[in-house]
Design an enzyme around this catalytic site. Structure first.
Site, PDB file in Angstrom:
ATOM      1  N   CYS A 121       0.877  -1.175   0.000  1.00 16.70           N
ATOM      2  CA  CYS A 121       0.000   0.000   0.000  1.00 16.70           C
ATOM      3  C   CYS A 121       0.912   1.222   0.000  1.00 16.70           C
ATOM      4  O   CYS A 121       1.676   1.421   0.928  1.00 16.70           O
ATOM      5  CB  CYS A 121      -0.879  -0.033   1.241  1.00 16.70           C
ATOM      6  N   ARG A 261      35.553  -6.288 -23.195  1.00 13.14           N
ATOM      7  CA  ARG A 261      36.430  -7.364 -23.687  1.00 13.14           C
ATOM      8  C   ARG A 261      36.749  -7.131 -25.165  1.00 13.14           C
ATOM      9  O   ARG A 261      35.857  -6.769 -25.939  1.00 13.14           O
ATOM     10  CB  ARG A 261      35.743  -8.730 -23.575  1.00 13.14           C
ATOM     11  N   GLY A 262      37.982  -7.385 -25.512  1.00 15.10           N
ATOM     12  CA  GLY A 262      38.387  -7.315 -26.912  1.00 15.10           C
ATOM     13  C   GLY A 262      38.088  -5.969 -27.547  1.00 15.10           C
ATOM     14  O   GLY A 262      37.745  -5.892 -28.727  1.00 15.10           O
TER      15      GLY A 262
END
Lengths: 276, 381
Positions: A121, A261-262
């Site tokens: 509520c 990454r990469g």
């Protein structure tokens, strides 16, 4: 209190041997099986006491236990005022850290780990622990980052961990400016590594609002909340972020970059602070 | 546990209430009005006594015009749906509970319309606004006597007089005022009064009533056995049987009688003064506190023993959770089944922390709440 009052276990490269054990294992490869030695990272139970009250037992490598204990207590709202800190005692043989403080942690001790069960509520909260909600506020400062800086920082994070290279058993974590890493920690638990950084900032009074947290672990709500409470506005991870972490990031106006990454990355939140 | 949720239901209940319920269940047990054996007669006498005590409390009204219901909500439904017909229009305020607003929403499907008169940000109604919203088909004004969110009292006497002048029926929701202050329907020109037995009147849950002014008829909403005129398959005309089909909550009404007796022995004025003093203290402490917002009228003498507040930056649900978990203090957070009231006072959809005291609340308990909120404020980052 002086830092010299406490015993700190260092993690200089020369100490790496202390954090690893060499065990004999069977290596199975395409060419067959052979017995060989391998380094495994140390795991110890560390029990943290605050003013003689047992608070928690963490499983960790046993490095930087002073900042780990202080960072954990600060992150949980039990230790907020640096000037109230009276001392940190490390019992290395029993793996116990005793932190003493004159701060009144009565409320926090009673709320520690208590989940908010709302009535349904009225507007609820997306925080599940009330302590997190009380102690997290939307960040007021943002760190502007370039993509090449993100790549460089993540490269540095991976490069720094001799312990990871030796054992493959820890998460790396660092506090960084856009241009360089200023504090590096590694532990078997990604939470622990973050707590060590937070503890170090608390003990040394390091500013956090202009810095970024780098981690090799997933960005979950717990990690994000730790940063929010410490005032660190941005997180960068080699791994992915979770849904609740991102809901909280939006509410707390934090920057979240994952899967770096990469040369690629995923900007989950706060993309307006990332320059090409 | 410090219980500050008396607006939901009063607690603790007086021992005499518990004893009366227990005695009924252990020693009487029979169904009132359903037989003539001694136990059934005793059961009927228990219900009749409760009705008489309540009639006396309401200023000496006719007991037969009091219909016992399981709750105020049921009483309000009976009043609204029993009085209004297709094509009718009615007026109400923006501070009403869902026990009025939801039935009105339902009645719209039957072609019964209503106008919600906006109240001030303090949650108060200006009776002069009523005239501006009148329509030729307006039949009824329904008004909450005191807000269950702010505790603010509505100008019931003025609205009652105006309703009389305009020839409108006047329905009052007395959920928060029964047992909190004198409520006399005839003096206040109230035609229909709905109230609970389990709040200010200190009875058990499952008890409530609707008082209907003599001469005013309403449709039944449910029919069935009443224990009277059983030879007929039509509903009896006599009051209150006509509206009390089905077995009454006699053990609860036995308890309610003792609750009413307790209230009368303590004195309505003394109970009201006690609650006002506690709430005034709370208001004076909370109002100047940076980080605390207090809602409702500044004059706590214009309120019953209920106060709403918020701590900035923390949801009401969280504040209530902390009060419960760390301090053992029971309050009610959220919207209190009164979304329109929260829209009126500016606390929607977050809601508020509601503190509501009872006759047994002590100064020390209020002091504990004040200290707890001060500590939460200090702890918040």
């Amino acid at each position: 209190m002086s830092r010299h009052d406490a015993t700190v276990i260092p993690t200089a490269p020369s100490e790496i041997d202390d954090l690893c054990e060499v065990v004999e294992v069977s290596h199975i490869t395409k060419s067959g099986r052979k017995r060989s030695p391998v380094a495994v990272v140390r795991e110890i139970p560390l029990t943290i006491f605050l003013n003689d009250q047992e608070i928690v037992t963490l499983l960790c490598t046993g490095a930087h236990v002073e900042s780990l204990a202080v960072g954990f207590l600060n992150s949980e709202g039990l230790l907020q005022d640096r000037s109230s800190l009276r001392g940190v005692e490390v019992d290395q043989s029993r793996h116990i850290v005793r932190v003493s403080s004159s701060e009144d942690a009565w409320v926090a001790e009673r709320l520690l780990g208590r989940r908010i069960i709302t009535s349904g509520c009225g507007k609820g909260t997306i925080f599940y622990h009330v302590l997190d909600s009380l102690q997290s506020r939307p960040v007021e400062h943002h760190v502007a980052l370039r993509v090449d800086q993100v790549r460089h920082l993540m490269g540095e994070l991976n490069h720094r961990s001799e312990l990871y290279r030796r054992s493959r058993g820890v998460h790396n974590c660092a506090l960084a400016l856009p241009t360089e890493i200023v504090l590096f920690r590694a532990d078997i638990g990604r939470h622990n590594a973050v707590d060590m950084i937070i503890g170090e900032c608390f003990l040394e009074g390091l500013a956090t609002q202009d810095k970024i947290l780098l981690t090799t672990g997933r960005i979950t709500s717990e990690i994000l909340i730790k940063c929010a409470k410490a005032g660190i506005p941005a997180l960068i991870s080699r791994s992915a972020a979770t849904s609740l972490a991102l809901q909280l990031a939006r509410d707390l106006k934090m920057t979240v970059i994952g899967y770096v990454r990469g040369g690629n990355m995923v900007v989950y939140a706060g993309g307006e602070h990332i320059e090409p | 546990m410090i219980y500050l949720d008396n607006a939901a239901t009063s607690f603790p209940k007086p021992e005499r209430v518990i004893a009366a319920i227990s005695r009924y269940c252990r020693e009487i047990g029979a169904n009132p009005g359903r037989a003539s054996h001694r136990l059934a007669r005793e059961a009927s006498a228990v219900v009749a006594r409760t009705r008489r005590l309540l009639a006396h409390l309401l200023g000496g009204v006719d007991p037969s015009r009091i219909i016992f219901t399981p709750s105020t909500t049921v009483a309000l439904n009976l009043a609204l749906k029993g009085i209004l017909h297709t094509g009718d229009h009615m007026l109400t305020s923006s501070m009403e509970h869902n026990s009025v607003l939801r039935p009105l929403h339902h009645l719209e499907r039957l072609g019964i319309t209503h106008t919600r008169i906006p109240c001030s940000p303090e949650g108060l109604l200006d009776p002069a606004d009523i005239r501006r919203h009148l329509r030729p088909e307006t039949r009824l004004i329904a008004l909450v006597h005191a807000s269950n969110v702010t505790g603010g009292l509505m100008p019931v006497a003025e609205v009652g007089a105006l309703a009389r002048e305009l020839g409108l029926l006047f329905l009052v929701d007395g959920a928060q005022t029964m047992g909190a202050l004198p409520v006399e329907p005839e003096r206040l020109s109230i035609d229909l009064l709905a109230g609970p037995g389990h709040k200010g009147l200190l009875g058990p849950m499952g008890t409530g009533f609707l008082y209907v002014r003599p001469g005013l008829d309403l449709d039944t909403l449910w029919e069935g056995g009443t224990g009277s005129r059983s030879e007929s398959t039509t509903q009896p005309e006599s009051w209150p049987d006509r509206f009390e089909s089905g077995t009454l909550n006699a053990p609860g009404l036995a308890g309610l009688a003792e609750g009413i007796a307790e209230v009368q022995e303590r004195g309505l004025d003394a109970i009201a003064a006690h609650k006002t003093r506690l709430m005034e203290r709370l208001y004076q402490e909370f109002h100047p506190l940076p980080g605390v917002i207090v809602y409702g009228p500044a004059r706590r003498h214009d309120c019953v023993g209920t106060l709403s507040f918020n701590v900035t930056g923390v949801t009401s649900n969280e504040v209530a959770h902390i009060l419960d978990t760390a301090y053992g203090i029971a309050v009610r957070p959220g919207l209190h089944c009164a979304p329109a009231a929260h829209q009126t006072i500016g606390s929607f959809p977050e809601g508020t922390v509601r503190v509501s005291v009872g006759p047994y609340t002590t100064d020390d308990e209020i002091e504990a709440l004040i200290k707890a909120v001060e500590q939460i404020l200090r702890f918040r980052r």
